[in-house]
Design an enzyme around this catalytic site. Structure first.
Site, mmCIF file in Angstrom:
data_model
loop_
_atom_site.group_PDB
_atom_site.id
_atom_site.type_symbol
_atom_site.label_atom_id
_atom_site.label_comp_id
_atom_site.label_asym_id
_atom_site.label_seq_id
_atom_site.Cartn_x
_atom_site.Cartn_y
_atom_site.Cartn_z
ATOM 1 N N ASP A 34 0.759 -1.220 -0.131
ATOM 2 C CA ASP A 34 -0.030 -0.053 -0.027
ATOM 3 C C ASP A 34 0.750 1.110 -0.079
ATOM 4 O O ASP A 34 0.652 2.014 -0.664
ATOM 5 C CB ASP A 34 -0.835 0.062 1.311
ATOM 6 C CG ASP A 34 -2.301 0.703 1.229
ATOM 7 O OD1 ASP A 34 -2.996 0.767 2.107
ATOM 8 O OD2 ASP A 34 -2.453 1.389 0.063
ATOM 9 N N TYR A 126 -0.840 -8.432 7.740
ATOM 10 C CA TYR A 126 -2.011 -9.323 8.119
ATOM 11 C C TYR A 126 -1.623 -10.669 8.608
ATOM 12 O O TYR A 126 -2.525 -11.525 8.788
ATOM 13 C CB TYR A 126 -3.120 -9.223 7.075
ATOM 14 C CG TYR A 126 -3.811 -7.792 7.117
ATOM 15 C CD1 TYR A 126 -3.600 -6.796 7.840
ATOM 16 C CD2 TYR A 126 -4.659 -7.608 6.035
ATOM 17 C CE1 TYR A 126 -4.239 -5.717 7.671
ATOM 18 C CE2 TYR A 126 -5.462 -6.283 5.885
ATOM 19 C CZ TYR A 126 -5.121 -5.348 6.807
ATOM 20 O OH TYR A 126 -5.865 -4.035 7.067
#
Ligand code: APR
Length: 174
Positions: A34, A126
């Site tokens: 990101d 994650y």
């Protein structure tokens, strides 16, 4: 027929029609892929993400879904943002991770994108185990009916590349 390829490298350097971002629900940036996409792609990407938050995705992009924006200064036409599930040892979120790939390919088809670069969604911040994430990613990419001709998995380090190569070699027959 979709050709699945593996590349060891940086997803922001891939000259493809669409680059998939491992985003978070806010769509307002973060670290990892990101951060790299927004840094290299420039402010136009974030501007369009903010517009999405102000319209279709007022509450953010739910995990497992995908949405496209411009790719800004990246060597691609679009960024397809998808939100992976956070790994849980107690709850099986595999279907949500598979949905990231399926939904991203559906968005690619809507755009008319023929070459799509994916990161290993959810395997960083994650914390999804690489081998399981690779199996889910490759199985979903192989089994999804799409007009995309190249699905390119761009792995950032040798460990991730090896995990995907092993999973690709071990894919059970369709
Ligand atoms: N190119 C390709 N792969 C990359 C790059 C890059 N430039 N940078 C990181 N990666 C790899 C990581 O090594 C990992 O294997 O992408 C995979 C996904 O890691 P993350 O980017 O941490 O994404 P994810 O695990 O899905 O977590 C998403 O992290 O950055 C934040 O805003 C993001 O909150 C969201 C969360």
């Amino acid at each position: 027929m979709t050709n699945i390829t593996l590349v060891l490298g940086d997803i922001t350097e891939q000259s493809v029609d669409a680059v998939v971002n491992a985003a978070n629900s806010s769509l307002l940036g973060g670290g990892g892929v990101d951060g790299a996409i927004h840094r290299r792609g420039g402010p136009d990407i974030l501007d369009e993400c903010r517009d999405l938050r102000g319209s279709r995705y007022g509450k953010g992009l739910p995990a497992g879904q995908a949405v496209a924006t411009t790719a800004g200064r990246l060597p691609a036409r679009w960024v397809i943002h998808t939100v992976g599930p956070v790994f849980s040892a107690t709850e099986d979120r595999s279907a949500t991770l598979a949905s990231c790939y399926r939904a991203s390919l559906r968005v690619a088809d809507e755009l008319g994108a023929r070459t799509v670069a994916f990161p290993a969604v959810s395997t960083g911040v994650y914390r999804w185990p690489l081998d399981d994430a690779a199996r889910i990613a490759l199985t979903t990419a192989r089994d999804t009916d799409t007009s995309v001709t190249e699905v390119r998995f761009v792995l950032f380090d040798q460990r991730a590349y090896d995990a995907f190569e092993t999973a690709l070699n071990e894919l059970p027959p369709a």
